[in-house]
Design an enzyme around this catalytic site. Structure first.
Site, PDB file in Angstrom:
ATOM      1  N   TYR A 150      49.555  63.334  22.450  1.00  0.00           N
ATOM      2  CA  TYR A 150      49.530  63.189  20.991  1.00  0.00           C
ATOM      3  C   TYR A 150      50.780  63.785  20.341  1.00  0.00           C
ATOM      4  O   TYR A 150      51.175  63.394  19.256  1.00  0.00           O
ATOM      5  CB  TYR A 150      48.313  63.914  20.396  1.00  0.00           C
ATOM      6  CG  TYR A 150      47.036  63.100  20.311  1.00  0.00           C
ATOM      7  CD1 TYR A 150      46.569  62.368  21.390  1.00  0.00           C
ATOM      8  CD2 TYR A 150      46.285  63.106  19.136  1.00  0.00           C
ATOM      9  CE1 TYR A 150      45.379  61.660  21.302  1.00  0.00           C
ATOM     10  CE2 TYR A 150      45.097  62.399  19.041  1.00  0.00           C
ATOM     11  CZ  TYR A 150      44.650  61.671  20.125  1.00  0.00           C
ATOM     12  OH  TYR A 150      43.478  60.976  20.028  1.00  0.00           O
ATOM     13  N   LYS A 200      43.745  63.592  35.536  1.00  0.00           N
ATOM     14  CA  LYS A 200      44.097  62.379  36.294  1.00  0.00           C
ATOM     15  C   LYS A 200      45.184  62.810  37.267  1.00  0.00           C
ATOM     16  O   LYS A 200      46.296  62.285  37.284  1.00  0.00           O
ATOM     17  CB  LYS A 200      44.562  61.282  35.316  1.00  0.00           C
ATOM     18  CG  LYS A 200      44.734  59.912  35.934  1.00  0.00           C
ATOM     19  CD  LYS A 200      43.440  59.218  36.289  1.00  0.00           C
ATOM     20  CE  LYS A 200      43.723  57.921  37.032  1.00  0.00           C
ATOM     21  NZ  LYS A 200      42.508  57.277  37.571  1.00  0.00           N
ATOM     22  N   ASP A 232      38.478  58.823  34.875  1.00  0.00           N
ATOM     23  CA  ASP A 232      37.708  57.577  34.987  1.00  0.00           C
ATOM     24  C   ASP A 232      36.328  57.871  35.562  1.00  0.00           C
ATOM     25  O   ASP A 232      35.295  57.377  35.083  1.00  0.00           O
ATOM     26  CB  ASP A 232      38.459  56.524  35.816  1.00  0.00           C
ATOM     27  CG  ASP A 232      39.024  57.068  37.121  1.00  0.00           C
ATOM     28  OD1 ASP A 232      39.017  58.301  37.345  1.00  0.00           O
ATOM     29  OD2 ASP A 232      39.483  56.246  37.954  1.00  0.00           O
ATOM     30  N   ASP A 256      39.536  63.127  23.442  1.00  0.00           N
ATOM     31  CA  ASP A 256      39.243  62.218  22.327  1.00  0.00           C
ATOM     32  C   ASP A 256      38.285  61.122  22.798  1.00  0.00           C
ATOM     33  O   ASP A 256      37.270  60.834  22.159  1.00  0.00           O
ATOM     34  CB  ASP A 256      40.560  61.600  21.834  1.00  0.00           C
ATOM     35  CG  ASP A 256      40.333  60.602  20.707  1.00  0.00           C
ATOM     36  OD1 ASP A 256      39.544  60.914  19.799  1.00  0.00           O
ATOM     37  OD2 ASP A 256      40.946  59.513  20.742  1.00  0.00           O
ATOM     38  N   ASP A 260      33.800  60.728  22.246  1.00  0.00           N
ATOM     39  CA  ASP A 260      33.084  59.594  21.643  1.00  0.00           C
ATOM     40  C   ASP A 260      31.981  59.098  22.578  1.00  0.00           C
ATOM     41  O   ASP A 260      30.892  58.736  22.137  1.00  0.00           O
ATOM     42  CB  ASP A 260      34.039  58.434  21.327  1.00  0.00           C
ATOM     43  CG  ASP A 260      34.617  58.521  19.911  1.00  0.00           C
ATOM     44  OD1 ASP A 260      34.679  59.640  19.365  1.00  0.00           O
ATOM     45  OD2 ASP A 260      35.009  57.475  19.366  1.00  0.00           O
TER      46      ASP A 260
HETATM   47  C1  IPM Z   1      39.171  62.495  16.501  1.00  0.00           C
HETATM   48  C2  IPM Z   1      39.864  61.313  15.903  1.00  0.00           C
HETATM   49  C3  IPM Z   1      41.334  61.664  15.696  1.00  0.00           C
HETATM   50  C4  IPM Z   1      41.944  61.974  17.051  1.00  0.00           C
HETATM   51  C5  IPM Z   1      42.163  60.600  14.952  1.00  0.00           C
HETATM   52  C6  IPM Z   1      41.552  60.229  13.608  1.00  0.00           C
HETATM   53  C7  IPM Z   1      43.602  61.011  14.781  1.00  0.00           C
HETATM   54  O1  IPM Z   1      39.695  60.192  16.701  1.00  0.00           O
HETATM   55  O2  IPM Z   1      39.209  63.573  15.874  1.00  0.00           O
HETATM   56  O3  IPM Z   1      38.575  62.348  17.563  1.00  0.00           O
HETATM   57  O4  IPM Z   1      42.360  61.074  17.775  1.00  0.00           O
HETATM   58  O5  IPM Z   1      42.002  63.156  17.389  1.00  0.00           O
HETATM   59 MG    MG Z   2      38.309  60.487  18.294  1.00  0.00          MG
END
Ligand code: IPM
Ligand code: MG
Length: 371
Positions: A150, A200, A232, A256, A260
């Site tokens: 990032y 990885k 993975d 990240d 999710d």
């Molecule tokens: C998160 C989001 C952010 C990230 C984005 C909005 C920049 O997806 O906080 O998980 O990638 O960190």
């Molecule tokens: Mg995110």
């Protein structure tokens, strides 16, 4: 009056509130109502507000002004809704609302991002996975937040051999890996003493270093059982048998993605809070979900992730675990009573649930706190 207030409130904190865009701006006032009723007059809270993300681009031309960053650095904690939306999607990467978020995380040096994925009992039906796989799930993802691909330089898009070529740099130095892995080992120690590091290392040198450094730090935490998974495989294991995990530590981009995945195990992204801490435990508290432009302004967004992020703030930055507990308990009772926003409403269950909007969900949490 002010003097009297002083004698009741022996601690007071400065908070910066950045509601942001989309449902971020919508849930924030409700979460603040919950916070105020949880605190009563036990702690003094001085709130400042600022534009952030897309609304800051609209009003000030940049996603985060220098003044906002200075206010954040001068606060005990920052509460953030969410940033971004279709209106700003066509801006170049370095002018998008998300750039403000990355700048704020880096500007506060919030390198350790704690993302708990916890299934509230009444919601185990809300997951797309079989409920026996996710009931009582309690995973903590520790995501490195201010480094990795990032932030690595060089980065860009340029012409090479007459072809547009995009590149980023996936980079960690050993100190960045050491500090986040120490946070993860400490947290694992307070839980079940198991830590899984995700990398990885079979392909990427930077994550070979990640693995080497984690193993070195492990020498100070021999009571914690450490294992390693390639990313993975970790993604696959998370949906195959999530309860094998307790604390997971990983880099910025893998964290990240995996957070999710972990969020959906619990039923909805609308339930997941997060804390991002720096070395002195000052932090940034934001829900894991985004701005959800498709539902913004309709009073259907789930405010619980923001409310639970506020609970994390009391636990990690404001040293008030009893307030954190009371908020978490109130959320649990509201769910037990069957109140559901749309994202956690069972489609075909026979459970007695009542569909409620953003405001009503927060009202119910407030009334639990008063009981
Ligand atoms: C998160 C989001 C952010 C990230 C984005 C909005 C920049 O997806 O906080 O998980 O990638 O960190
Ligand atoms: Mg995110």
């Amino acid at each position: 009056m002010a003097i009297q207030q002083q004698s009741i409130v022996d601690r007071s904190y400065k908070l910066l509130v950045l509601p942001g865009d989309g449902i971020g701006a919508e849930i924030m006032p409700h979460a603040i109502r919950v916070m105020n009723s949880a605190v009563g007059d036990s702690i003094g809270l001085n709130l400042e507000y600022a534009d952030f993300g897309g609304c800051s681009i609209d009003n000030h031309g940049v996603p985060m002004t220098d003044e906002t960053l200075a206010l954040a650095q001068d606060s005990d904690a920052v509460l953030l809704g969410a940033v971004g939306g279709p209106k700003w999607d066509d801006l170049p990467v370095n002018r998008k609302p998300e750039k403000g978020l990355l700048g704020l995380r880096a500007g506060l040096d919030c390198f350790a991002n704690l993302r708990p994925a916890l299934t509230f009992g009444p919601l185990s039906q809300a997951s797309t996975l079989k409920s026996e796989l996710v009931s009582d799930l309690d995973i903590l993802i520790v995501r490195e937040l201010t480094g990795g691909v990032y932030f690595g330089e060089p980065r860009g898009i340029e012409l090479r051999n007459n072809l547009r070529t995009g590149y980023n740099t996936f980079l960690y130095d050993e100190s960045e890996i050491q500090r986040v892995s120490r946070v993860a080992f400490e947290l694992a120690r307070k839980r079940s003493c198991r830590l899984c590091s995700v990398d990885k290392a079979n392909v990427l040198e930077v994550t070979q270093l990640w693995r080497d450094v984690i193993c070195e730090v492990h020498a100070d935490y021999k009571d914690v059982e450490l294992n390693h998974l390639y990313v993975d495989n970790a993604a696959m294991q998370l949906v195959r048998q999530p309860k094998q995990f307790d604390v997971i530590v990983t880099g910025n981009m893998f964290g990240d993605i995996l957070s999710d995945v972990a969020a959906m195990l619990t039923g909805s992204l609308g339930m997941l809070p997060s804390a991002s801490l720096n070395a002195s435990n000052r932090g940034l508290y934001e829900p894991v979900h985004g701005t959800a432009p498709d539902i913004a302004g309709q009073n259907v967004a789930n405010p619980l992730a923001m409310i639970l992020s506020i609970a994390m703030m009391f636990r990690y930055s404001l040293d008030a675990p009893q307030i954190a507990d009371s908020i978490e308990k109130a959320v649990q009772s509201v769910l037990e009573q069957g109140f559901r926003t749309r994202d956690i409403m069972p489609i075909d269950s026979t459970d007695e649930c009542e569909l409620v909007g953003t405001d009503r969900m927060a009202d119910e949490v407030v009334s639990q706190l008063k009981d």
